[in-house]
Design an enzyme around this catalytic site. Structure first.
Site, PDB file in Angstrom:
ATOM      1  CD  GLU A 194       0.162  -1.566   7.296  1.00  9.86           C
ATOM      2  OE1 GLU A 194       1.205  -1.215   6.827  1.00  9.86           O
ATOM      3  OE2 GLU A 194       0.165  -2.292   8.217  1.00  9.86           O
ATOM      4  CD  GLU A 281       1.360  -7.047   8.681  1.00 10.87           C
ATOM      5  OE1 GLU A 281       2.544  -6.183   9.157  1.00 10.87           O
ATOM      6  OE2 GLU A 281       0.829  -6.802   8.050  1.00 10.87           O
TER       7      GLU A 281
HETATM    8  C1  IPT Z   1       3.500  -3.228   7.762  1.00  8.77           C
HETATM    9  C2  IPT Z   1       3.403  -4.441   7.319  1.00  8.77           C
HETATM   10  O1  IPT Z   1       2.412  -4.292   6.567  1.00  8.77           O
HETATM   11  C3  IPT Z   1       4.229  -5.841   6.155  1.00  8.77           C
HETATM   12  O2  IPT Z   1       3.694  -6.554   4.930  1.00  8.77           O
HETATM   13  C4  IPT Z   1       5.704  -5.503   6.817  1.00  8.77           C
HETATM   14  O3  IPT Z   1       6.441  -4.648   5.294  1.00  8.77           O
HETATM   15  C5  IPT Z   1       5.709  -4.519   8.194  1.00  8.77           C
HETATM   16  O4  IPT Z   1       4.766  -3.599   8.355  1.00  8.77           O
HETATM   17  C6  IPT Z   1       6.521  -4.423   8.195  1.00  8.77           C
HETATM   18  O5  IPT Z   1       8.006  -5.337   8.113  1.00  8.77           O
HETATM   19  S1  IPT Z   1       2.900  -1.781   7.829  1.00  8.77           S
HETATM   20  C7  IPT Z   1       3.251  -0.920   9.110  1.00  8.77           C
HETATM   21  C8  IPT Z   1       4.601  -1.197   9.709  1.00  8.77           C
HETATM   22  C9  IPT Z   1       2.962   0.220   9.306  1.00  8.77           C
END
Ligand code: IPT
Length: 992
Positions: A194, A281
């Site tokens: 990100e 994700e």
């Molecule tokens: C996303 C991150 O890439 C991941 O590492 C983790 O922090 C996750 O969020 C939340 O659990 S970032 C996204 C919410 C913009």
């Protein structure tokens, strides 16, 4: 029903037909280690050996489960759920205690992890950072980075040099496990995490891509944009595939019924038409912060209903890869957590909960995953014009596979928040003719917060499926027949139309299914209500029509000799077809019949010749009634010998935030990075000092406490605080000794460049009223950047006296300690640190998996001004904050507990008020399954007198007899942090 069911099974059991192997797109479980594959992609999807692959991924963090055997348990559960890939972050800080030092052994053995993923039959999506975020300390940056040059996440030299250290090691490991080499299952490689906002340093991104290449990474690279924000789509620094992360419900679980109107991401397809659209994700749960409402609420906010609607909308939008974050969350053991975000539990409300048990949501993922893997046409579709629903509250999306014409209809509410039940019919056109009204009888019902994914014009094995208003869970060729498992919501009507050249032979074996034959079209129409399990034989097709509850009992496994379906157990982990014998392993919570549809004549279950599961044996857990007890914090006494401590007198640091506060006191500058740290400061008396002004940065939920010449002055949360000096405390002449205990709650993630470098520990100190210079000594975790306990590692221990003396460890000789109970605590109960130790002998039955946790509670109405570090067999498995919560239950990671033997439980309790402390600690049984897998106790050292010897003088000195409370102590607010820093700079985007 049972009689007929059995006869069909026997018929299936007795059918022996040679089968063709599974398509290359599923990682075969017994793949020879030399067989190379290709991984490529086109505008539709990632392709393995030329076959389009719909990626259905599961995020798993090995660093949140310090037990390599237990990795296998979770990976098998992931695979059994229909996931075809596991997404793995690799945490730099977890492997590196100091520059140049990298540990990939024991619980850090990521080669083993990658082997286990391969063995489980899962592809791997590798996400090595260098930055990972992930709610871990420093976002994955090792704490020693705080003392080093170069702005994090840029192409500045100091940073690049350090990052290269990590990347060169982790890349080579990942490279060895690539599917393209035939020695592993890694199919994708993520660049950074990100990376958006901030400096948007294209050279940095490009450097990471080039390092990967030169280290041997040849699978496609991808970016996970922190939302559909158009970062790194093309140009310098852009990886091959564009992906974005999607958490549409957000992370506030406190209103778990308050849904967002979920977005339709189809517009993102236009940004990079030459590559597939993936969501590296996809929201699989949410994290819960200190003081939050608990993971049951996150599980609800992101429940079965959300999972259905969200993932089907993504399918409708043309996404061909979704990896769910988290699928198993695990535990922030030790000092692993980023304290801004999370407490010890990282359950995440995920489909597999922290104690590794399967939730309802797991069953939804299973229905979806089985579908995605068996209906392969889904991996290659174009958006197509959709029929208008007959009810405008609903929305229909349609996608069509350009090669075989298979059609996919997603039906859901236009506004995903509504809870109304609505109905529609659809018009269908295609190769099988026109159907102006589908279903022909009744309607398609869509509940509020539900979505259906319907298939039409599909070659289901040798059968032609014209359409079905039931959803397909899976289908397979087993022996001489096609088997299809369809499902729908209980009591809802369903209609399935199959095409035949001439009237087929139909036998309804179970359930209420009516059929109609349309000779003109060659359509066999089946109408029914979803209720339990209906079974129909149509020519060579065995059609199973289930309601959703029934689907939980079904498992599919793809053996090297073809697929098998199993009904009954609560989990089927592995299946192997060996010369007519179907060998199954798995778990069960009750005694029930195992029914199989397989090309086999015999079944074994967990090695036994039986087709009946068993219930786990009940267990008894010992009560933790008697404890050993000892006062701690001898460092607070003026005569304590700190001559061996490190002098804190440095006048410069590679950290802009330390400019202007001299000498440098911040703990990381002296190699003490985690947990508690002690400072002792001396100043010559003038007799005029009135107060001590301190400034400590503890991170949120951290705290510090101060003693002057052995007298307690008080405590504070993160930030500056002035402590009055009570009359009679100052020395009449000579030195005054200040003792300050600071707890570092963990390091920040990178919210803005170098935010993770925010110093921790004491930052400034001043004697008010009597100008004089303070000189300082510092002491933290034993060994500093060379932790003595390399098995548990640098995140496991800080510098409490008891930690340095080995009091947390099994085998520590506590025979000289006093006896106590927690409820009627004897000994001192004033502010300070004290330890409790007890042992628990266990003799849990073998051949079953018991999930065990430790509950802490204080007596009702007593002060909650205390916190506890919970050690089980030397492992820091939890941080309990009585006044903050919400966590009171601490899952003990599998492999940490000696299930047949003695266990040492130690609590390091720090109270800031009189008479506070735990009232009870209780081992609890969170549930058991017969079966499970063998998990050995994780190797880690016990107490060793040579390693943990303390200087005699230090041990002799006792704490001051009469600690008293500081009148200057600030009132407690829930956050308790009069912090002068803004955690997330207002107005700036939350960039990572
Ligand atoms: C996303 C991150 O890439 C991941 O590492 C983790 O922090 C996750 O969020 C939340 O659990 S970032 C996204 C919410 C913009």
């Amino acid at each position: 029903m049972k009689g007929r069911w059995r006869s069909l099974l026997l018929a299936a059991l007795l059918t022996v037909i040679p089968l063709t192997g599974p398509a290359a797109a599923t990682p075969a479980q017994a793949k020879p280690r030399t067989q190379e594959h290709t991984v490529a992609y086109d505008q539709y999807s990632v392709k393995v050996d030329g076959e389009p692959l719909y990626i259905w991924g599961a995020e798993f963090h090995y660093f949140r489960l310090p037990s390599p055997d237990a990795w296998r348990d979770v990976l098998q559960k992931i695979k059994a759920d229909g996931f075809n890939a596991v997404s793995l972050y690799f945490d730099w800080g977890y492997h590196s205690a100091k520059p140049g030092s990298y540990d990939f052994t024991g619980i850090r053995d990521v080669e083993r992890l990658l082997d286990e993923a391969e063995r489980a039959g899962l592809y791997v999506i590798a996400r090595p950072g260098p930055y990972i975020n992930a709610e871990v300390s420093g976002g994955g940056f090792p704490a020693w980075r705080k003392t080093r040059k170069g702005v994090n996440r840029t192409s500045e030299t100091g940073y690049l040099d350090d990052a290269r250290e990590w990347m060169s090691r982790i890349n080579r490991i990942i490279a060895r496990h690539q599917l393209t080499r035939g020695t592993g299952t890694v199919i994708l490689y993520q660049v950074e995490n990100e990376y958006q906002g901030g400096r948007h340093d294209a050279d940095y991104m490009q450097t990471l891509i080039e390092w990967a290449k030169s280290d041997g990474i040849d699978v496609p690279t991808f970016v996970n944009d922190g939302g559909a924000n158009k970062n790194w789509v093309s140009g310098k620094g852009a990886p091959a595939i564009y992906g974005f992360d999607a958490y549409p419900q957000g992370f506030d679980c406190s209103q778990p019924d308050a849904w967002k109107n979920l977005p339709d991401y189809s517009y993102v397809n236009d940004w990079k038409p030459e590559s597939p659209l993936i969501i590296p994700e996809a929201q699989g749960g949410a994290f819960d912060p200190w003081g939050g409402t608990g993971y049951q609420d996150c599980a609800q906010l992101t429940g079965t209903d959300f999972t259905r609607v969200f993932s089907k909308m993504n399918i409708a939008a043309g996404v061909t890869g979704q990896s769910f974050y988290m699928t198993y969350g695990g535990t922030n053991w030790g000092w692993l957590a980023d304290p801004n975000a999370v407490y010890t539990s990282y359950d995440y409300g995920a489909p597999i909960n922290e104690s590794r048990q399967l939730t309802d949501k797991y069953q939804e993922f299973k229905r979806l995953g089985y579908f995605v893997n068996s209906v392969r046409s889904l991996a290659r579709t174009d958006r197509a014009e959709a029929p208008t629903p007959s009810d405008e509250a609903l929305r229909v999306d349609r996608r069509v596979n350009p090669d075989d014409g298979t059609q996919f209809f997603t039906v859901r509410h236009a506004d995903t928040r509504v809870k109304d039940k609505d109905e529609t019919t659809l018009s269908l056109t295609g190769a099988d003719g026109d159907y102006p009204r589908v279903p022909q009888q009744g309607t398609i019902t869509v509940d509020g917060r539900d979505a259906k994914l319907l298939v039409a014009g599909y070659d289901l094995g040798d059968q032609r499926l014209v359409y079905s208003t039931s959803e397909i869970m899976t289908h397979a060729r087993v022996g001489d027949r096609d088997v299809a498992l369809l499902y729908g919501r209980k009591s809802e009507a369903g209609e399935t139309v199959l095409r035949y050249a001439k009237r087929p032979k139909v036998t309804v074996l179970d359930g209420d299914v009516t059929t109609a034959w349309d000779a003109e079209r060659g359509d066999l129409r089946l109408d029914y209500t979803h209720d339990g399990l209906a079974r129909v034989l149509v020519n060579g097709l065995e059609l199973l029509i289930a309601d959703t509850a029934e689907t939980a009992r079904w498992w599919r496994q793809d053996t090297a000799a073809g697929p098998v379906l199993v009904r009954g157990p609560s989990l089927v982990r592995t299946a192997e077809l060996d010369d007519g014998t179907l060998k199954l392993t798995g778990d069960s919570t009750d005694a029930s019949k195992i029914e199989v549809i397989a090309d086999a004549t015999k079944v074994t279950w967990n090695g036994r010749e039986t087709a009946v599961t068993s219930a786990p044996h009940p267990i008894e857990l010992p009560e933790l009634t008697t404890w050993k007890y000892k006062e701690e914090a001898p460092e607070s006494a003026p005569g304590f010998d700190d001559s061996a401590w490190t002098t804190a007198a440095r006048l410069s640091a590679n950290n802009a935030e330390l400019d202007g506060s001299l000498p440098v006191l911040a703990m990381d500058e002296y190699g003490y990075h985690h947990g508690d740290v002690w400072y002792r400061g001396r100043f010559t008396t003038t007799g005029k000092a009135t107060a001590i002004a301190l400034n400590a940065n503890t991170g949120p939920t951290g705290q510090y406490a101060v003693w002057l010449n052995g007298s307690y002055l008080g405590s504070s949360g993160d930030g500056a605080h002035t402590f009055d000096i009570p009359a009679g405390t100052l020395a009449a002449e000579g030195d005054n000794v200040l003792s300050v205990l600071v707890e570092n709650a963990g390091h920040n993630e990178e919210w803005g460049h170098d935010y993770s470098k925010e110093p921790r520990g004491l930052l400034g100190a001043e004697v008010i009223g009597g100008a004089t210079t303070l000189t300082w000594k510092i002491q933290g975790g034993r060994g500093a950047e060379n932790p003595v306990d390399t098995a548990r590692g640098q995140y496991n221990n800080g510098g409490l006296y008891g930690e340095r003396a080995g009091w947390s460890l099994p085998g520590y000789p506590d025979n000289g300690w006093s006896r106590t109970t927690l409820s009627g605590q004897t000994g001192k109960t004033g502010p300070g640190v004290r330890w409790y130790r007890t042992t628990a002998g266990l003799d849990l039955p073998r051949g079953q998996d018991d999930a065990i946790a430790l509950d802490l509670a204080e007596p009702k109405g007593t002060s909650t001004d205390y916190r506890a570090q919970i050690f089980v067999n030397g492992w820091l498995i939890g941080r309990y904050l009585a006044d903050t919560g919400p966590q009171t239950r601490f899952v003990i990671p599998k492999g940490i507990l000696h299930e047949q033997g003695g266990n040492t439980i130690a609590l390091a309790v720090w109270s800031t008020e009189k008479a506070s402390g735990p009232g009870s600690a209780t081992l609890v049984d969170l549930g058991a399954s017969a079966g499970g897998i063998r998990v050995r106790t994780v190797d880690a050292p016990s107490y060793d007198a040579r390693t943990y010897a303390m200087p005699a003088s230090g041990a002799r000195v006792t704490v001051s007899a009469e600690p008293f409370l500081s009148p200057a102590r600030p009132p407690r607010s829930p956050s308790r942090s009069p912090c002068r820093r803004t955690r997330r700079p207002p107005g700036t985007s939350n960039w990572r």
